[in-house]
Design a protein around this motif. Sequence first.
Motif, short mmCIF file in Angstrom:
data_model
loop_
_atom_site.label_atom_id
_atom_site.label_comp_id
_atom_site.label_asym_id
_atom_site.label_seq_id
_atom_site.Cartn_x
_atom_site.Cartn_y
_atom_site.Cartn_z
N SER A 120 -25.91 -41.54 -22.62
CA SER A 120 -25.81 -40.31 -21.84
C SER A 120 -27.00 -39.42 -22.14
N ALA A 121 -27.39 -38.64 -21.14
CA ALA A 121 -28.47 -37.68 -21.33
C ALA A 121 -28.16 -36.42 -20.54
N LEU A 122 -28.59 -35.30 -21.10
CA LEU A 122 -28.42 -34.00 -20.45
C LEU A 122 -29.72 -33.23 -20.59
N GLY A 123 -30.33 -32.90 -19.47
CA GLY A 123 -31.58 -32.15 -19.50
C GLY A 123 -32.40 -32.40 -18.25
N THR A 124 -33.60 -31.87 -18.26
CA THR A 124 -34.45 -31.93 -17.07
C THR A 124 -34.93 -33.35 -16.74
N ASP A 125 -35.03 -34.20 -17.73
CA ASP A 125 -35.49 -35.57 -17.48
C ASP A 125 -34.40 -36.60 -17.78
N GLU A 126 -33.14 -36.19 -17.58
CA GLU A 126 -32.00 -37.05 -17.95
C GLU A 126 -31.97 -38.38 -17.22
N GLU A 127 -32.28 -38.38 -15.92
CA GLU A 127 -32.24 -39.64 -15.16
C GLU A 127 -33.27 -40.63 -15.69
#
Length: 88
Positions: A64-71
């Motif tokens: 999982s990632a959360l932030g501006t470059d998460e994808e």
Amino acid sequence: MISKTVTLKNEDGLHARAAALFVRTANKYGSEITLQAHGDSVNGKSIIGIMSLGAFCGEEVIISALGTDEEEAVESLVNLVENNFIEI
């Protein structure tokens, strides 16, 4: 937040070398990265945390990632796992 489930295919799972490569790749991104296995969740930028998961070949992990470059972060980490921790 973006999450994706992937199955560990490499023979040794998240051993030291694989964990180090995962952390090195995760640190390229500004997003918060989390890795989950067996119901436990750890910081995807912590080698000790990742190794403490004890995830082995054939087991599923959730990235999982959360932030501006998460994808981009999730895509890159999923590719790393799917390619058996061989950097391309």
